[in-house]
Motif scaffolding. Structure first.
Motif, mmCIF file in Angstrom:
data_model
loop_
_atom_site.group_PDB
_atom_site.id
_atom_site.type_symbol
_atom_site.label_atom_id
_atom_site.label_comp_id
_atom_site.label_asym_id
_atom_site.label_seq_id
_atom_site.Cartn_x
_atom_site.Cartn_y
_atom_site.Cartn_z
ATOM 1 N N MET A 93 -14.234 51.387 -57.045
ATOM 2 C CA MET A 93 -15.308 51.457 -57.361
ATOM 3 C C MET A 93 -16.108 51.962 -58.239
ATOM 4 N N ALA A 94 -17.703 50.827 -58.560
ATOM 5 C CA ALA A 94 -17.827 51.086 -59.611
ATOM 6 C C ALA A 94 -18.537 52.134 -59.519
ATOM 7 N N THR A 95 -19.033 52.581 -60.893
ATOM 8 C CA THR A 95 -20.549 53.726 -60.955
ATOM 9 C C THR A 95 -21.385 52.920 -61.064
ATOM 10 N N THR A 96 -22.402 53.870 -61.084
ATOM 11 C CA THR A 96 -23.872 53.162 -61.890
ATOM 12 C C THR A 96 -23.716 53.799 -63.204
ATOM 13 N N LYS A 97 -25.007 53.537 -63.865
ATOM 14 C CA LYS A 97 -25.549 54.263 -65.299
ATOM 15 C C LYS A 97 -25.405 55.529 -65.238
ATOM 16 N N ALA A 98 -26.445 55.546 -64.449
ATOM 17 C CA ALA A 98 -27.271 57.199 -64.185
ATOM 18 C C ALA A 98 -26.359 58.191 -62.956
ATOM 19 N N VAL A 99 -24.819 57.770 -63.684
ATOM 20 C CA VAL A 99 -23.398 57.899 -62.674
ATOM 21 C C VAL A 99 -23.031 58.559 -63.767
ATOM 22 N N GLN A 100 -22.658 57.205 -64.552
ATOM 23 C CA GLN A 100 -21.966 57.975 -65.840
ATOM 24 C C GLN A 100 -22.735 58.834 -66.890
ATOM 25 N N ARG A 101 -23.635 58.672 -67.162
ATOM 26 C CA ARG A 101 -24.909 59.707 -67.951
ATOM 27 C C ARG A 101 -24.899 60.447 -67.582
ATOM 28 N N ALA A 102 -24.824 61.183 -66.115
ATOM 29 C CA ALA A 102 -24.944 62.410 -66.019
ATOM 30 C C ALA A 102 -22.768 62.833 -65.689
ATOM 31 N N GLN A 103 -22.191 62.282 -65.405
ATOM 32 C CA GLN A 103 -20.624 62.620 -66.144
ATOM 33 C C GLN A 103 -20.555 62.650 -67.982
ATOM 34 N N ALA A 104 -20.770 61.502 -68.641
ATOM 35 C CA ALA A 104 -21.053 62.599 -70.351
ATOM 36 C C ALA A 104 -21.675 63.433 -70.129
ATOM 37 N N LYS A 105 -23.175 63.961 -69.510
ATOM 38 C CA LYS A 105 -23.638 64.871 -69.979
ATOM 39 C C LYS A 105 -22.688 66.358 -69.380
ATOM 40 N N VAL A 106 -22.181 66.574 -68.578
ATOM 41 C CA VAL A 106 -21.030 67.570 -68.133
ATOM 42 C C VAL A 106 -19.685 67.299 -69.759
#
Length: 144
Positions: A1-14
Motif C-alpha cells: 500500500m502506497a503512502t501519501t506525501k503527507a503521511v510520509q512527512r508525518a512519519q519523518a517528524k516522529v
C-alpha cells in the motif's frame, strides 16, 4: 500500500529527534547555527537595520552585494555557505546570461521561514552584547 506525501512527512517528524546521536537533523542544526548563515538569511530578507522589523523586505542580492554587507566574510566561506544553503533549499541561485554573467541569490519560502527564527537570534545578540561583555569582564577578574 502506497503512502501519501503527507503521511510520509508525518512519519519523518516522529523519526527526527535531535537529541539522538544518529538523527540527521543535527546536521541541519549545525548548519543553521553558523553566524554566516544567520547573517546571509538576514541580508537576503532585507532585515539589515539594527531595529527589529526595520528593513526593505526580501530581495535578491548579487554575490558582491552580499560580500560587502557581510563584513569580514572570506570569499571561500561565503561561497561554501551559499552553496550549502542552496543545496538545502533555503535560497535560490539565479544566473543571468549577461556580459559579465550576473548571479543573484534569493530566499525561498523555506529560507524565509528560517529567517523568522534567526532574526530573533541576531537581535538578541545585538541587544544583549553589552551585558555579556560585562559578565565576561567580571568572570575574568575573579578567575585566577
Amino acid at each position: 500500500m502506497a503512502t501519501t506525501k503527507a503521511v510520509q512527512r508525518a512519519q519523518a517528524k516522529v523519526e527526527y529527534d535531535a537529541f539522538l546521536a544518529v538523527c540527521p537533523s543535527r546536521q541541519l542544526l549545525d548548519r543553521i547555527s553558523d553566524k554566516w548563515v544567520v547573517l546571509i538569511l538576514c541580508a537576503l530578507a532585507g532585515d539589515t537595520a539594527a531595529e527589529p522589523g526595520a528593513g526593505d523586505g526580501p530581495k535578491a542580492m548579487r554575490y558582491s552585494e552580499l560580500s560587502r554587507r557581510l563584513a569580514g566574510v572570506s570569499q571561500k566561506m561565503l561561497t561554501q555557505t551559499l552553496r550549502s544553503l542552496e543545496r538545502d533549499g533555503l535560497l535560490t541561485r539565479t544566473v543571468t546570461p549577461t556580459v559579465p554573467v550576473t548571479v543573484s541569490y534569493e530566499l525561498t519560502d523555506l529560507g524565509l521561514s528560517l529567517h523568522q527564527v534567526t532574526r530573533g537570534l541576531r537581535h538578541w545578540a545585538q541587544a544583549n552584547m553589552g551585558q555579556v561583555l560585562a559578565n565576561r569582564e567580571q568572570h575574568d577578574a575573579r578567575t585566577p
